[in-house]
Enzyme design. Structure first.
Site, PDB file in Angstrom:
ATOM      1  N   SER A  89       0.829  -1.203   0.000  1.00 46.70           N
ATOM      2  CA  SER A  89       0.000   0.000   0.000  1.00 46.70           C
ATOM      3  C   SER A  89       0.867   1.259   0.000  1.00 46.70           C
ATOM      4  CB  SER A  89      -0.906   0.003   1.231  1.00 46.70           C
ATOM      5  OG  SER A  89      -1.487   1.269   1.436  1.00 46.70           O
ATOM      6  N   ARG A  90       0.599   2.159  -0.941  1.00 40.91           N
ATOM      7  CA  ARG A  90       1.379   3.400  -1.023  1.00 40.91           C
ATOM      8  C   ARG A  90       1.265   4.201   0.257  1.00 40.91           C
ATOM      9  NH1 ARG A  90       0.643   9.023  -2.735  1.00 40.91           N
ATOM     10  NH2 ARG A  90       2.639   9.777  -3.554  1.00 40.91           N
ATOM     11  N   SER A  91       0.072   4.338   0.793  1.00 36.24           N
ATOM     12  CA  SER A  91      -0.121   5.182   1.970  1.00 36.24           C
ATOM     13  C   SER A  91       0.379   4.522   3.247  1.00 36.24           C
ATOM     14  CB  SER A  91      -1.604   5.556   2.128  1.00 36.24           C
ATOM     15  OG  SER A  91      -2.396   4.389   2.275  1.00 36.24           O
ATOM     16  N   GLU A  92       0.311   3.199   3.312  1.00 36.94           N
ATOM     17  CA  GLU A  92       0.731   2.515   4.541  1.00 36.94           C
ATOM     18  C   GLU A  92       2.241   2.371   4.640  1.00 36.94           C
ATOM     19  OE1 GLU A  92      -1.775  -0.862   6.038  1.00 36.94           O
ATOM     20  OE2 GLU A  92      -2.811  -0.567   4.123  1.00 36.94           O
ATOM     21  N   MET A  93       2.886   1.774   3.610  1.00 39.67           N
ATOM     22  CA  MET A  93       4.309   1.474   3.741  1.00 39.67           C
ATOM     23  C   MET A  93       5.125   1.675   2.465  1.00 39.67           C
ATOM     24  SD  MET A  93       4.204  -1.935   6.208  1.00 39.67           S
ATOM     25  CE  MET A  93       5.876  -1.717   6.828  1.00 39.67           C
TER      26      MET A  93
END
Length: 346
Positions: free
Chosen positions: A180-184
């Site tokens: 995930s781009r936003s998570e990690m």
């Protein structure tokens, strides 16, 4: 406990004095039992509430100390993230009951921990801002029991994960956030290259190669996506809390709950009908329900349509719930009282 009928049958074999002493002991024990278990305890007994069993492991991922040690290090190491600025523990920190105390998590390009964490802190030079992670971060406490609806019916490899149960088993779940781009992931590499890039990073570090080899054998060839997942899952299955006062009460410690708490327990599983969805050892039916919880204004897409685009979300476990505010998939309810009022209003 003394069996009175058995005692009477033994009477011919003992003196009158011995039998009298044993009878007195039986009466004393019975009185103690009646003092410890009140009528409200007997009402609760009828509910046949279940305690948590021992943790189960998939057949193809038997736990070991080496896997757990490797998984623990991976859980805390920001090397799993694209820009090496976020670890699993960032959003699942023990100081916050293995969650983050935020309504919606802040992953890549954030700074700080828990409620003090701020987003887009300009730590990284990115082409565009990183949006908030779209759903409230569930606790990892007791995630080993996800899907457990009765003590004798549980398959760890099929345990539902995330608010929409889109992945099954911890081995699958731990491969999701790094993508995930936003998570990690951030902008370090394309999504389809993420896991290969992660494995290459780990294989380039001698200490990690040693730990993978110890856990799985095979030298550098043991550093694989599958073994990464098995190690992480093995560690997460150790993050268990099942010694609460509720557990002690179910275990026979009648004084572990106050009278008001016992009344609340009866109300919860009775007239209030909370137990219709929050049932079983994990206090969740692991089904999906549409409750009409409002969207979070910080949601990156404006609205969250839930599972099958029907605004349905999985029933969360209520274990350790007092420690994991804020609540609901969107994190919009700040306190347990807010949740009770919301549910009571229908």
């Amino acid at each position: 406990m003394i069996n009175l009928n058995a005692l009477i049958q033994l009477k011919p074999y003992f003196s009158k004095r011995t039998v009298t002493i044993l009878l007195v002991a039986f009466v004393f024990a019975s009185c103690r039992q009646s003092e410890n278990k009140t009528s409200i305890d007997e009402e609760i007994d009828v509910l046949e509430l279940e305690q948590l069993p021992a943790v189960a492991h998939p057949i193809d991922n038997v736990s070991s100390s080496a896997k757990i040690a490797l998984g623990r290090l991976l859980f805390w190491d920001p090397i799993l993230s694209g820009h090496k600025d976020v670890a699993c523990a960032t959003c699942h920190h023990p100081d916050f009951a293995y969650t983050d105390a935020l309504d919606l998590p802040i992953g890549v390009n954030g700074i700080g921990l828990g409620p003090l964490r701020s987003e887009n802190a300009s730590v990284l030079q990115l082409d565009s801002l990183i949006k908030r992670v779209p759903r409230n971060s569930p606790t990892v406490l007791n995630v080993a029991y996800n899907g457990l609806t009765s003590a004798g019916d549980y398959a760890p490899q099929a345990a539902p994960m995330f608010w929409d149960s889109r992945m099954l088993g911890l081995e699958a779940q731990c491969q999701g956030p790094p993508n995930s781009r936003s998570e990690m992931r951030g902008d370090a590499y394309e999504e389809d290259l993420e896991m290969d890039s992660l494995v290459a990073r780990l294989a380039s570090i001698p200490e990690y190669v040693i730990m993978f080899n110890t856990a799985f054998s095979g030298g550098i060839a043991s550093v694989t996506r599958e073994n990464y997942a098995k190690a992480m899952a093995s560690f997460e299955r150790t993050i268990v809390a099942k010694n609460s006062r509720y557990d002690k009460y179910l275990g026979g410690e009648m004084s572990a709950l106050s009278e008001n708490e016992k009344k609340g327990l009866l109300l919860f599983f009775g007239k209030a009908e909370c137990g219709n969805c929050h049932s079983g050892p994990m206090l969740s039916d692991y089904n999906f329900h549409t409750l009409g919880v409002q969207d979070n204004t910080a949601h990156p897409e404006g609205t969250d349509q839930g599972k099958d685009d029907m605004y349905r979300f999985r029933t969360p476990s209520l274990r350790n719930v007092a420690l994991t505010a804020p609540y609901m998939h969107s994190g919009v309810l700040a306190t347990l009282k807010d949740v009770v009022v919301f549910m009571n209003e229908g």
